[in-house]
Write an enzyme that holds these catalytic residues in place. Structure first.
Site, PDB file in Angstrom:
ATOM      1  N   GLY A 372       4.710 -13.531   9.178  1.00 25.33           N
ATOM      2  CA  GLY A 372       3.816 -13.176   8.072  1.00 25.33           C
ATOM      3  C   GLY A 372       2.786 -12.119   8.403  1.00 25.33           C
ATOM      4  O   GLY A 372       1.731 -12.084   7.773  1.00 25.33           O
ATOM      5  N   SER A 690       7.815 -17.645  34.960  1.00 26.19           N
ATOM      6  CA  SER A 690       7.338 -18.985  34.621  1.00 26.19           C
ATOM      7  C   SER A 690       8.337 -20.092  34.960  1.00 26.19           C
ATOM      8  O   SER A 690       8.040 -21.273  34.776  1.00 26.19           O
ATOM      9  CB  SER A 690       6.967 -19.068  33.138  1.00 26.19           C
ATOM     10  OG  SER A 690       8.095 -18.836  32.328  1.00 26.19           O
ATOM     11  N   LYS A 733       6.148 -23.026  23.909  1.00 29.78           N
ATOM     12  CA  LYS A 733       6.839 -23.910  24.845  1.00 29.78           C
ATOM     13  C   LYS A 733       6.610 -25.372  24.484  1.00 29.78           C
ATOM     14  O   LYS A 733       7.502 -26.218  24.639  1.00 29.78           O
ATOM     15  CB  LYS A 733       6.359 -23.626  26.267  1.00 29.78           C
ATOM     16  CG  LYS A 733       6.804 -22.246  26.770  1.00 29.78           C
ATOM     17  CD  LYS A 733       6.251 -21.919  28.140  1.00 29.78           C
ATOM     18  CE  LYS A 733       6.734 -20.551  28.613  1.00 29.78           C
ATOM     19  NZ  LYS A 733       6.205 -20.176  29.919  1.00 29.78           N
TER      20      LYS A 733
END
Length: 803
Positions: A372, A690, A733
């Site tokens: 958006g 990560s 996550k």
């Protein structure tokens, strides 16, 4: 003009030409036999030569100078071939000069200079005309020469009538050639060349060629003059007709269209309320336009430029809606959640309410597709009561797209910034620059560099477009940029913007958006109502989970539209019942599921760890697998991994080897064992640091033969010394863990502060374990009693915490 005596031949026969004769150098002319012409003599040596000739037989040798600028020519400066002339008359002038009338008698050539001072006396050899029998070829040449001379006269060459009579009646080809060349007015070099030809047949051929070239040249000159005269006549005719038309229109009371156009442009300039500098430039260009011909190419360019100047909103702006409650209501109506963005807009309105003159902020919305970002700009404009302008920068590689083209180019136009301002009609719109991270650069310039001035509140109050060429104030414009990622944006440009990150939506947020915005909009677009179709929440959640995999809601809206089309067709066929879309019959409308949820691990396994990853479409989980086999200590990595992820695997292995004693691993086993780490979904590229803690946990698991808890997921970067470093994308996550049914997450201690960005309802059932070192991760993840040495190395405050 040369004259010809009809008795020239008799004179030549009656007078014997001496071998020794005075020489008279002449300039800018060549004298031919049978030619009568006046000469003005002023040089002292020439006057003495004439006086000596007059004392004798009145004969003088006339030869041309090679260079007319030499005042006292030497023998080498004179042509050797000349004409013996007879001085017929002599007149002394008051200024000391002498005027003589001389007639050419015969060709001659200088054999020797006998005297050089005070005048030239030479020994000559004459070339009497050879009697030539006139054959057919010579007759044809003579006739052609006579016709060509008549053509020359028709083209405007001035030849006296009595000369024309002599030319018509002459029968000797040599004499005809001499008469023709004497009256053609050739250059000295060309005339001298013909004089030196002693053979009459060759001379008549040469003069025939020269006459042909002269006629061709004169015909071309005449054509050019006719064309020029025609253009002048046409222009004068148009001018007179236009003036007559104006007079007729004045008599009839009609107005002149051009005058009307100029008047309208002048009114536009007056109404535009331009700054002084712009008004002066507009008036200057208008005065130029008045002086131009209306059909001139530059007239249309100047007119277009004046129209651009007069149509730009230099001082025209909309009044901001400073009612904070109304603005908050508008933002709530148009967008679900996005609390940080809404808060930033309300802050801007608050400052604008307290301070009338303020510079527009430069906001940059960064987030995955479909969340958006673009529609948020429209809502901001609606909340402020401003016009909304959007331009897409994706693929723009030409600097002129931003700054415009200079007016010297054909079809030049202002850049997109000025075009957008003109489209808005006000100088303070909400201006959205979409896809700023996809802007490019090539040989046409760097558009991102051109944006540095546009997006700098300290500079854009005098933005200069190449086409307009005048400073335009952009400081009141509220610029909003959008991007999917910040990495491609140049740092100087990034520094000028306030970056606001938009995260992906949770399933509950997507459900709320679908119920509030997407379903009503799709029903309206497909011509059906809630009486025709029913889509319960459970169905929407199944569409979200099994038919879309994205951070935003673009594909979700597409699938809802697909449902509406299916029902619209049945309604169009005459069916009037209410169609209820349930999870059980959803596959009949959308087909089989496109995405299946990750299969939960049935039990705790050795060497299999659940990791968390960030993607452009949101978060995802990764099952990282590790196994060992006999070998020589090699490490194999598979799963389409990037360089950074491979380096994380090597760092994880180094850490495990360095902590072998603490973990209870025999050190010699590393040299006898090969390790293979695999990340499933091997076709999808993966990269980033990560997954470091996940790989280290998998390696610790296989070397200690301890299983890993299946209901636990982790993320974090690992160092060689076992420190757990922070990561990004924590919200995405966390969403991925919830979708997979995992309620416990191991995250870096330094990411504890980022939990505030995660909505409370997302954190409600989740357990977060904060790790500072790999010891914390391993002791939490492995189903094995923690070695004492690890327990003793723990410090208070570094212990695992939950949230």
């Amino acid at each position: 003009m040369a004259k010809t005596e009809t008795k020239g031949t008799e004179i030549q026969q009656a007078i014997e030409i001496p071998k020794k004769i005075p020489l008279l150098p002449i300039r800018d002319i060549v004298v031919f036999p049978h030619m009568v012409l006046p000469l003005f003599v002023g040089r002292e040596m020439s006057i003495k030569a004439i006086e000596v000739a007059l004392e004798g037989n009145r004969m003088i040798f006339l030869t041309s100078q090679k260079d007319i600028n030499i005042e006292n020519p030497s023998p080498s400066d004179l042509y050797s071939v000349g004409t013996v002339g007879l001085i017929m008359r002599m007149l002394k002038l008051p200024d000391g000069r002498i005027k003589i009338l001389v007639q050419g008698v015969a060709r001659a050539k200088t054999m020797k200079f006998l005297q050089k001072d005070p005048f030239y006396q030479v020994e000559i050899k004459t070339f009497p005309d050879v009697a030539l029998s006139v054959n057919l070829e010579t007759e044809a040449l003579m006739r052609n020469v006579k016709e060509q001379i008549e053509k020359l006269v028709s083209f405007g060459k001035v030849i006296l009538p009595d000369i024309m009579v002599v030319i018509e009646n002459v029968d000797d080809p040599g004499k005809l050639a001499d008469l023709a060349v004497a009256n053609m007015g050739l250059k000295v070099e060309q005339a001298q060349e013909i004089l030196e030809i002693t053979d009459p047949s060759q001379r008549i051929k040469r003069i025939n060629e020269a006459l042909g070239k002269e006629i061709e040249l004169l015909s071309l000159v005449q054509k050019i003059q006719a064309d020029v005269r025609g253009e002048i006549d046409k222009t004068q005719r148009e001018y007179f007709l236009r003036e007559q038309l104006k007079a007729i229109q004045r008599e009839l009371g009609d107005t002149d269209d051009r005058s009307e156009d100029i008047r309208e442009l002048r009114e536009k300039i007056g109404e535009a309320t331009m700054p002084e500098k712009a008004a002066k430039e507009a008036e200057k260009q208008l005065r130029r336009l008045e002086r131009m011909h209306p059909d001139a190419a530059e007239a249309s360019m100047t007119r277009t430029y004046i129209e651009w100047l007069s149509e730009l909103p230099w001082n025209k702006s909309t009044k901001d809606n400073l009612d904070l409650k109304v603005a908050h209501k508008v933002l709530e109506e148009d967008h679900y959640d996005l609390e940080k963005v809404k808060e930033r807009i309300l802050e801007y309105l608050s400052v604008r309410k307290l301070k009338e003159k303020m510079k527009g902020p430069i906001l940059c919305f960064v987030g995955p597709p479909g969340v958006g970002k673009t529609s948020l700009g429209k809502s901001i404009a609606r909340a402020l009561g401003r016009e909304f302008v959007r331009i897409s920068l994706g693929g723009v590689r030409d600097e002129a797209e931003i700054r415009g083209h200079r007016r010297t180019y054909v079809g030049a136009l202002p850049g997109r910034i000025i075009q957008g301002i003109k489209t808005a009609g006000y100088n303070n719109p909400v201006f959205m620059l979409d896809e700023i991270d996809k802007i490019g650069a090539d040989f046409r310039g760097d558009p991102s560099a051109a944006l540095l001035e546009v997006l700098d509140p300290e500079q854009n109050n005098s933005f200069s477009d190449h086409y307009i060429g005048l400073p335009f104030d952009l400081s009141r414009v509220m610029f909003i940029t959008t991007a999917n990622m910040t990495d491609p944006i140049p740092n100087p440009l990034k520094d000028r913007m306030e970056i606001i990150h938009l995260s992906g939506y949770t399933e509950q947020e997507k459900l709320g958006i679908a119920k509030t915005y997407l379903i009503p909009r799709q029903l309206a677009e497909h011509g059906i109502t809630a009486k025709n179709i029913s889509i319960p929440d459970k169905t929407v959640l199944q569409v979200i989970a099994q038919y879309t995999r994205e951070a935003g809601v673009r594909n979700l809206e597409r699938e809802i539209g697909h449902l509406c089309r299916k029902v619209a067709r049945k309604v169009a066929e005459g069916e009037t019942e209410l169609f209820s879309i349930t999870p059980q019959n959803l596959h009949k409308y959308l087909g089989v599921s496109k995405f299946l949820p990750e299969v939960e691990r049935e039990k705790d396994e050795v060497g299999v760890v659940t990791g968390l990853a960030w993607t452009e479409t949101g978060g995802d989980i990764l099952y990282i697998e590790a196994t060992t086999m006999r070998g020589k200590g090699n490490l194999t990595l598979t799963g389409h991994l990037g360089d950074v992820m491979k380096e994380s695997a090597h760092a994880a292995l180094t850490y495990v080897r360095s902590r072998a004693g603490v973990l209870g691993i025999q050190t010699e086993i590393f040299g006898k064992t090969d390790v293979h780490i695999h990340v499933p979904a091997g076709a999808i590229p993966k990269d980033g640091p990560s997954a470091g803690v996940t790989m280290a946990t998998a390696l610790a698991s296989v070397f200690t033969n301890a299983s890993v808890k299946k209901d636990l997921a982790m993320t974090g970067e690992v160092t060689l010394r076992g420190r757990v470093l922070p990561i990004g994308g924590l919200k995405e996550k966390t969403l991925a863990a919830r979708r997979a049914g995992i309620k416990t997450m191991v995250i870096p201690k330094e990411n504890e502060k980022d939990l505030d960005d995660i909505p409370k309802y997302l954190r409600k059932d989740m357990k977060f374990i904060f790790a500072t070192t790999m010891d914390d991760v391993i002791s939490t993840a492995l189903n094995k009693k923690v070695p004492r040495r690890i327990a003793r190395t723990k410090k208070p405050g570094r212990s695992m915490a939950t949230h």
